[in-house]
Scaffold this active site. Sequence first.
Site, mmCIF file in Angstrom:
data_model
loop_
_atom_site.group_PDB
_atom_site.id
_atom_site.type_symbol
_atom_site.label_atom_id
_atom_site.label_comp_id
_atom_site.label_asym_id
_atom_site.label_seq_id
_atom_site.Cartn_x
_atom_site.Cartn_y
_atom_site.Cartn_z
ATOM 1 N N GLU A 92 45.435 46.066 43.004
ATOM 2 C CA GLU A 92 44.908 45.123 42.902
ATOM 3 C C GLU A 92 44.502 44.485 44.348
ATOM 4 O OE1 GLU A 92 44.840 40.855 40.632
ATOM 5 O OE2 GLU A 92 46.821 41.696 41.283
ATOM 6 N N LYS A 111 38.796 41.413 35.784
ATOM 7 C CA LYS A 111 40.274 40.757 35.127
ATOM 8 C C LYS A 111 39.977 39.811 34.468
ATOM 9 C CE LYS A 111 44.687 39.410 37.074
ATOM 10 N NZ LYS A 111 45.395 38.783 38.237
ATOM 11 N N CYS A 163 47.115 43.692 36.935
ATOM 12 C CA CYS A 163 48.138 42.695 37.217
ATOM 13 C C CYS A 163 48.571 42.107 35.970
ATOM 14 C CB CYS A 163 47.758 41.854 38.333
ATOM 15 S SG CYS A 163 49.245 41.365 39.049
#
Length: 281
Positions: free
Chosen positions: A40, A119, A160
Amino acid sequence: MRIALAQLELLDTVAGNLAAVKETIARASQQGVDLVVFPEATMKAFNTGRLDTVASESSEHFADEVSTAAQQAGISVVVGMFRPADEVERDGKTRRRVFNSLLLAWPEAGGPGVEYYDKIHLFDAFGFRESDTVAPGSSQVVCDIPLADGTTAAIGLATCFDVRFPEQFVDLAGLGADVIVLPASWNDGHGKVSQWQTLVAARALDSTCFLAATGAARPGGAARAGKAEGPTGVGHSMLVGPDGAVIASAGYGPQLIVADVDLGDLARVRKEIPVLEIRHG
């Protein structure tokens, strides 16, 4: 299928990170890799400057350079980056937010194929408020990529903090994912490495998919491990099988892990552990 986890220590400049990405793609290609997964925020490390500025100035160039490198190397690449998103009012100020995106680029006859995942679950935890500067995505992404043996693999994308939400990984499996990639810049602190390792293995079991989880290397290495800093990365990238078994893993520092997985194992594991079939009736 041969997968590489590129655990880089991320820099504060787009140029420096881009050079490292290109060099790693070339190395991975020489090892016969089908897919290389970067962390990321590979475009620019967190806490090193304004994300909105780097997104507006560098996102198109970064994506073009990475996708071109993937095309030239003949392998698929997943890399974390930022793209312009929206404007919101926060604390009496107008803020330009970005998308915390993953770029998936793969080689095709007419030029690189490109897809983005933004995300969905933002890191509003442990004293951080990612939503102040990042807009949430809304769509799950699964794409087919070519493999060296002439077949394809379905790749699901997550980032994440998404790892704390099992339903996303189950949904990706339902959309046909064989391998779910999970780039991260995990923040350090007491117990955070063990949480990461447990969560990654659990999401592999929830989805009965392969999990290719690439973390950013820990700045300062093991000597600074456990100090509450972040999100800078703690390393410990992991390639995990659909049965939760760890196939390969890293420590705190920069490392390129290369390992083979047998996509044929998916059918066997899903027969032995039919959680997806039972869940969907």
